[in-house]
Design a protein around this motif. Structure first.
Motif, PDB file in Angstrom:
ATOM      1  N   CYS A  17      82.028   1.228 -19.705  1.00 21.85           N
ATOM      2  CA  CYS A  17      82.545   1.144 -21.081  1.00 21.85           C
ATOM      3  C   CYS A  17      81.908   2.161 -22.032  1.00 21.85           C
ATOM      4  CB  CYS A  17      82.328  -0.270 -21.628  1.00 21.85           C
ATOM      5  SG  CYS A  17      80.616  -0.627 -22.051  1.00 21.85           S
ATOM      6  N   HIS A  18      80.963   2.939 -21.537  1.00 21.86           N
ATOM      7  CA  HIS A  18      80.249   3.960 -22.322  1.00 21.86           C
ATOM      8  C   HIS A  18      79.332   3.358 -23.383  1.00 21.86           C
ATOM      9  CE1 HIS A  18      82.647   6.843 -20.196  1.00 21.86           C
ATOM     10  NE2 HIS A  18      83.748   6.219 -20.586  1.00 21.86           N
ATOM     11  N   GLY A  19      78.927   2.099 -23.175  1.00 26.08           N
ATOM     12  CA  GLY A  19      77.991   1.437 -24.088  1.00 26.08           C
ATOM     13  C   GLY A  19      76.560   1.878 -23.847  1.00 26.08           C
ATOM     14  N   GLY A  26      60.251  -4.544 -16.660  1.00 26.00           N
ATOM     15  CA  GLY A  26      59.769  -4.026 -15.382  1.00 26.00           C
ATOM     16  C   GLY A  26      60.392  -2.705 -14.980  1.00 26.00           C
ATOM     17  N   GLN A  27      61.316  -2.216 -15.772  1.00 25.31           N
ATOM     18  CA  GLN A  27      62.071  -0.991 -15.519  1.00 25.31           C
ATOM     19  C   GLN A  27      62.737  -1.013 -14.152  1.00 25.31           C
ATOM     20  OE1 GLN A  27      60.288   2.702 -16.620  1.00 25.31           O
ATOM     21  NE2 GLN A  27      59.976   2.022 -18.703  1.00 25.31           N
ATOM     22  N   THR A  28      63.304  -2.184 -13.812  1.00 22.85           N
ATOM     23  CA  THR A  28      64.022  -2.325 -12.545  1.00 22.85           C
ATOM     24  C   THR A  28      65.522  -2.473 -12.749  1.00 22.85           C
ATOM     25  OG1 THR A  28      63.696  -4.711 -12.553  1.00 22.85           O
ATOM     26  CG2 THR A  28      62.037  -3.391 -11.393  1.00 22.85           C
ATOM     27  N   GLU A  29      65.945  -2.648 -14.012  1.00 27.92           N
ATOM     28  CA  GLU A  29      67.364  -2.809 -14.316  1.00 27.92           C
ATOM     29  C   GLU A  29      67.684  -2.228 -15.690  1.00 27.92           C
ATOM     30  OE1 GLU A  29      68.753  -6.826 -12.049  1.00 27.92           O
ATOM     31  OE2 GLU A  29      67.868  -7.108 -14.035  1.00 27.92           O
ATOM     32  N   LEU A  30      68.932  -1.772 -15.816  1.00 28.42           N
ATOM     33  CA  LEU A  30      69.475  -1.317 -17.095  1.00 28.42           C
ATOM     34  C   LEU A  30      70.651  -2.219 -17.429  1.00 28.42           C
ATOM     35  CD1 LEU A  30      69.525   2.514 -16.429  1.00 28.42           C
ATOM     36  CD2 LEU A  30      67.992   1.319 -17.977  1.00 28.42           C
ATOM     37  N   THR A  31      70.666  -2.754 -18.644  1.00 30.49           N
ATOM     38  CA  THR A  31      71.730  -3.654 -19.066  1.00 30.49           C
ATOM     39  C   THR A  31      72.558  -2.992 -20.155  1.00 30.49           C
ATOM     40  OG1 THR A  31      70.315  -5.543 -18.595  1.00 30.49           O
ATOM     41  CG2 THR A  31      72.239  -5.961 -19.976  1.00 30.49           C
ATOM     42  N   CYS A  32      73.883  -3.009 -19.973  1.00 31.99           N
ATOM     43  CA  CYS A  32      74.783  -2.466 -20.980  1.00 31.99           C
ATOM     44  C   CYS A  32      74.819  -3.419 -22.171  1.00 31.99           C
ATOM     45  CB  CYS A  32      76.177  -2.281 -20.409  1.00 31.99           C
ATOM     46  SG  CYS A  32      77.344  -1.678 -21.652  1.00 31.99           S
ATOM     47  N   GLN A  33      74.618  -2.889 -23.352  1.00 32.43           N
ATOM     48  CA  GLN A  33      74.608  -3.686 -24.566  1.00 32.43           C
ATOM     49  C   GLN A  33      76.023  -4.038 -25.037  1.00 32.43           C
ATOM     50  OE1 GLN A  33      71.310  -4.653 -25.924  1.00 32.43           O
ATOM     51  NE2 GLN A  33      71.287  -4.080 -23.773  1.00 32.43           N
ATOM     52  N   CYS A  35      79.196  -4.307 -22.573  1.00 34.08           N
ATOM     53  CA  CYS A  35      79.927  -5.142 -21.609  1.00 34.08           C
ATOM     54  C   CYS A  35      79.023  -6.063 -20.806  1.00 34.08           C
ATOM     55  CB  CYS A  35      80.765  -4.277 -20.678  1.00 34.08           C
ATOM     56  SG  CYS A  35      79.809  -3.273 -19.519  1.00 34.08           S
ATOM     57  N   GLY A  36      77.717  -5.812 -20.802  1.00 35.42           N
ATOM     58  CA  GLY A  36      76.781  -6.702 -20.135  1.00 35.42           C
ATOM     59  C   GLY A  36      76.504  -6.405 -18.671  1.00 35.42           C
ATOM     60  N   LEU A  37      77.168  -5.407 -18.087  1.00 35.49           N
ATOM     61  CA  LEU A  37      76.881  -5.084 -16.689  1.00 35.49           C
ATOM     62  C   LEU A  37      75.414  -4.690 -16.549  1.00 35.49           C
ATOM     63  CD1 LEU A  37      80.016  -3.033 -15.563  1.00 35.49           C
ATOM     64  CD2 LEU A  37      79.383  -5.349 -14.870  1.00 35.49           C
ATOM     65  N   VAL A  38      74.819  -5.065 -15.407  1.00 35.66           N
ATOM     66  CA  VAL A  38      73.403  -4.793 -15.160  1.00 35.66           C
ATOM     67  C   VAL A  38      73.303  -3.854 -13.963  1.00 35.66           C
ATOM     68  CG1 VAL A  38      71.168  -5.808 -14.622  1.00 35.66           C
ATOM     69  CG2 VAL A  38      72.794  -7.073 -16.036  1.00 35.66           C
ATOM     70  N   TYR A  39      72.727  -2.672 -14.206  1.00 32.42           N
ATOM     71  CA  TYR A  39      72.606  -1.643 -13.174  1.00 32.42           C
ATOM     72  C   TYR A  39      71.189  -1.617 -12.629  1.00 32.42           C
ATOM     73  CZ  TYR A  39      77.006  -0.081 -15.129  1.00 32.42           C
ATOM     74  OH  TYR A  39      78.297  -0.043 -15.571  1.00 32.42           O
ATOM     75  N   PRO A  40      71.033  -1.486 -11.300  1.00 31.57           N
ATOM     76  CA  PRO A  40      69.686  -1.436 -10.730  1.00 31.57           C
ATOM     77  C   PRO A  40      69.023  -0.077 -10.946  1.00 31.57           C
ATOM     78  CG  PRO A  40      71.314  -1.148  -8.997  1.00 31.57           C
ATOM     79  CD  PRO A  40      72.072  -1.429 -10.271  1.00 31.57           C
ATOM     80  N   VAL A  41      67.692  -0.088 -10.930  1.00 26.66           N
ATOM     81  CA  VAL A  41      66.905   1.138 -10.927  1.00 26.66           C
ATOM     82  C   VAL A  41      66.116   1.109  -9.629  1.00 26.66           C
ATOM     83  CG1 VAL A  41      65.083   2.472 -12.060  1.00 26.66           C
ATOM     84  CG2 VAL A  41      66.740   1.191 -13.443  1.00 26.66           C
ATOM     85  N   ARG A  42      66.345   2.086  -8.768  1.00 28.74           N
ATOM     86  CA  ARG A  42      65.671   2.138  -7.468  1.00 28.74           C
ATOM     87  C   ARG A  42      64.788   3.373  -7.397  1.00 28.74           C
ATOM     88  NH1 ARG A  42      71.224   0.846  -4.909  1.00 28.74           N
ATOM     89  NH2 ARG A  42      71.304  -1.413  -5.179  1.00 28.74           N
ATOM     90  N   ARG A  54      75.677  -5.575 -11.408  1.00 29.57           N
ATOM     91  CA  ARG A  54      75.779  -7.034 -11.379  1.00 29.57           C
ATOM     92  C   ARG A  54      76.504  -7.470 -12.632  1.00 29.57           C
ATOM     93  NH1 ARG A  54      71.960 -10.365 -13.289  1.00 29.57           N
ATOM     94  NH2 ARG A  54      70.339  -8.825 -13.567  1.00 29.57           N
ATOM     95  N   LYS A  55      77.404  -8.429 -12.492  1.00 26.21           N
ATOM     96  CA  LYS A  55      78.122  -8.953 -13.656  1.00 26.21           C
ATOM     97  C   LYS A  55      77.187  -9.843 -14.476  1.00 26.21           C
ATOM     98  CE  LYS A  55      82.614  -8.114 -12.210  1.00 26.21           C
ATOM     99  NZ  LYS A  55      82.567  -6.731 -11.984  1.00 26.21           N
ATOM    100  N   PRO A  56      77.408  -9.919 -15.801  1.00 25.68           N
ATOM    101  CA  PRO A  56      76.567 -10.797 -16.621  1.00 25.68           C
ATOM    102  C   PRO A  56      76.735 -12.251 -16.201  1.00 25.68           C
ATOM    103  CG  PRO A  56      78.335  -9.832 -17.939  1.00 25.68           C
ATOM    104  CD  PRO A  56      78.432  -9.250 -16.565  1.00 25.68           C
TER     105      PRO A  56
END
Length: 57
Positions: A17-19, A26-33, A35-42, A54-56
């Motif tokens: 959504c370009h949010g 812990g800097q292990t995930e990024l959450t879109c402010q 749509c709420g999707l949660v992206y992993p950081v590896r 991951r869906k909210p």
């Protein structure tokens, strides 16, 4: 453990959504402010693939 740079966080956005993305403590995930999707950081690298997000809950 690598940390995400402030410069990187300032330019990356949610690929769905370009949010704005917020990093967790812990800097292990990024959450879109938006749509709420949660992206992993590896290994310090954000995985900005909608299929990997991951869906909210």
């Amino acid at each position: 453990m690598s940390t995400l740079s402030e410069e990187l966080l300032a330019i990356i956005v949610c690929p769905d959504c370009h949010g704005e993305l917020a990093v967790d403590e812990g800097q292990t995930e990024l959450t879109c402010q938006s749509c709420g999707l949660v992206y992993p950081v590896r290994d310090g690298i954000p995985v900005l693939l909608v299929d990997e997000a991951r869906k909210p809950s």
